[in-house]
Write a protein that holds these residues in place. Structure first.
Motif, PDB file in Angstrom:
ATOM      1  N   THR A   3      10.803 -24.356  24.741  1.00 14.46           N
ATOM      2  CA  THR A   3      11.328 -23.030  24.984  1.00 14.46           C
ATOM      3  C   THR A   3      12.240 -23.129  26.063  1.00 14.46           C
ATOM      4  O   THR A   3      13.468 -22.527  26.008  1.00 14.46           O
ATOM      5  CB  THR A   3      10.136 -22.252  25.849  1.00 14.46           C
ATOM      6  N   ARG A   4      12.034 -23.771  27.032  1.00 13.70           N
ATOM      7  CA  ARG A   4      13.261 -24.087  28.218  1.00 13.70           C
ATOM      8  C   ARG A   4      14.452 -24.610  27.551  1.00 13.70           C
ATOM      9  O   ARG A   4      15.581 -23.943  27.996  1.00 13.70           O
ATOM     10  CB  ARG A   4      12.545 -24.972  29.288  1.00 13.70           C
ATOM     11  N   GLN A   5      14.560 -25.360  26.680  1.00 13.97           N
ATOM     12  CA  GLN A   5      15.730 -26.001  25.888  1.00 13.97           C
ATOM     13  C   GLN A   5      16.270 -24.870  25.197  1.00 13.97           C
ATOM     14  O   GLN A   5      17.672 -24.623  25.193  1.00 13.97           O
ATOM     15  CB  GLN A   5      15.368 -27.332  24.968  1.00 13.97           C
ATOM     16  N   ARG A   6      15.452 -24.182  24.629  1.00 14.73           N
ATOM     17  CA  ARG A   6      16.053 -23.034  23.880  1.00 14.73           C
ATOM     18  C   ARG A   6      16.839 -21.951  24.790  1.00 14.73           C
ATOM     19  O   ARG A   6      17.882 -21.807  24.376  1.00 14.73           O
ATOM     20  CB  ARG A   6      15.129 -22.394  22.935  1.00 14.73           C
ATOM     21  N   LEU A  10      20.619 -20.739  24.696  1.00 14.31           N
ATOM     22  CA  LEU A  10      21.086 -19.578  24.464  1.00 14.31           C
ATOM     23  C   LEU A  10      22.019 -19.232  25.491  1.00 14.31           C
ATOM     24  O   LEU A  10      23.086 -18.632  25.182  1.00 14.31           O
ATOM     25  CB  LEU A  10      19.923 -18.482  24.488  1.00 14.31           C
ATOM     26  N   LEU A  11      21.783 -19.337  26.803  1.00 16.08           N
ATOM     27  CA  LEU A  11      22.907 -19.179  27.917  1.00 16.08           C
ATOM     28  C   LEU A  11      24.021 -19.854  27.559  1.00 16.08           C
ATOM     29  O   LEU A  11      25.055 -19.340  28.100  1.00 16.08           O
ATOM     30  CB  LEU A  11      22.188 -19.463  29.194  1.00 16.08           C
ATOM     31  N   LYS A  12      23.963 -21.066  27.295  1.00 15.02           N
ATOM     32  CA  LYS A  12      25.131 -21.893  26.890  1.00 15.02           C
ATOM     33  C   LYS A  12      26.125 -21.062  26.220  1.00 15.02           C
ATOM     34  O   LYS A  12      27.464 -20.899  26.060  1.00 15.02           O
ATOM     35  CB  LYS A  12      24.725 -23.213  26.506  1.00 15.02           C
ATOM     36  N   ILE A  13      25.553 -20.661  24.759  1.00 16.95           N
ATOM     37  CA  ILE A  13      26.200 -20.220  23.849  1.00 16.95           C
ATOM     38  C   ILE A  13      26.577 -18.563  24.343  1.00 16.95           C
ATOM     39  O   ILE A  13      27.958 -18.307  23.809  1.00 16.95           O
ATOM     40  CB  ILE A  13      25.083 -19.739  22.659  1.00 16.95           C
ATOM     41  N   LEU A  14      25.977 -17.906  25.158  1.00 18.68           N
ATOM     42  CA  LEU A  14      26.514 -16.614  25.702  1.00 18.68           C
ATOM     43  C   LEU A  14      27.536 -17.045  26.524  1.00 18.68           C
ATOM     44  O   LEU A  14      28.841 -16.215  26.462  1.00 18.68           O
ATOM     45  CB  LEU A  14      25.252 -16.042  26.507  1.00 18.68           C
ATOM     46  N   ARG A  15      27.553 -18.070  27.205  1.00 13.38           N
ATOM     47  CA  ARG A  15      28.898 -18.199  28.020  1.00 13.38           C
ATOM     48  C   ARG A  15      29.932 -18.743  27.423  1.00 13.38           C
ATOM     49  O   ARG A  15      31.296 -18.136  27.557  1.00 13.38           O
ATOM     50  CB  ARG A  15      28.421 -19.665  29.072  1.00 13.38           C
ATOM     51  N   GLU A  16      29.872 -19.411  26.300  1.00 13.55           N
ATOM     52  CA  GLU A  16      30.998 -19.748  25.365  1.00 13.55           C
ATOM     53  C   GLU A  16      31.441 -18.683  24.706  1.00 13.55           C
ATOM     54  O   GLU A  16      32.664 -18.628  24.314  1.00 13.55           O
ATOM     55  CB  GLU A  16      30.645 -21.090  24.451  1.00 13.55           C
ATOM     56  N   ASP A  17      30.342 -17.902  23.894  1.00 11.61           N
ATOM     57  CA  ASP A  17      30.977 -17.093  22.741  1.00 11.61           C
ATOM     58  C   ASP A  17      31.152 -15.575  23.551  1.00 11.61           C
ATOM     59  O   ASP A  17      31.522 -14.743  22.796  1.00 11.61           O
ATOM     60  CB  ASP A  17      29.939 -17.057  21.772  1.00 11.61           C
TER      61      ASP A  17
END
Length: 170
Positions: A3-6, A10-17
């Motif tokens: 869960t923590r990794q997911r 998700l936060l990384k993808i949100l920052r990038e996209d």
């Protein structure tokens, strides 16, 4: 994936996209949409993103509560407060809105200033309580807890009446 990794992903993808579309991401990652949506709900609850239909957007700092917003650009707000307070002259009637930066304006008004401050913010009124020569006129209304200010039609009518009174006096 844990869960923590997911959630970190998700936060990384949100920052990038700049956005997350749950359906697209679930297909890309091979996870169920329910899992993605649950993680997004939990991240939104933590204030880390804004949940929208079908996915998520970056969290707006303005979405945080008053205490959280005091921490946003906390190093800049006193400077803004000092600069704005320096514009206030003795004898003026000043309207000070609510908000975390506005509190800094009130905080930086000279202690010996002779002026009238009109506000709908309990935070501003409390900040000026120890200014002996500042008359504080606090307009009421229903308390909007997010911003710690009065709101409603009665408040707007009070502002209009105050503006009329000041216009007639000048």
């Amino acid at each position: 994936m844990l869960t923590r990794q997911r959630k970190e992903l998700l936060l990384k993808i949100l920052r990038e996209d700049g956005q997350i579309v749950a359906k697209t991401l679930s297909e890309k990652l091979g996870l169920s949409e329910d899992t993605i949506r649950r993680d997004l709900r939990e991240l939104a609850k933590e204030g880390l993103l804004e949940r929208v239909h079908g996915g998520a957007l970056p969290a707006s700092p303005a979405m945080g509560n008053f205490a959280q917003r005091q921490q946003i650009s906390a190093d800049c707000k006193p400077a803004i407060g000092r600069a704005a307070a320096a514009m206030v002259r003795p004898g003026q009637v000043v309207f000070i809105d609510g908000g975390t930066t506005a509190v800094q304006v009130a905080r930086h008004l000279p202690h010996d200033l002779r002026a009238v401050v009109v506000t709908h913010s309990p935070s501003i009124a409390v900040e000026l309580a120890e200014h002996p020569t500042v008359e504080v006129i606090m307009l009421g209304g229903r308390l909007f807890k997010h911003s710690i200010v009065g709101v409603d039609e009665a408040l707007l009518a009070s502002y209009r009446n105050m503006e009329i009174a000041i216009t007639l006096a000048t």
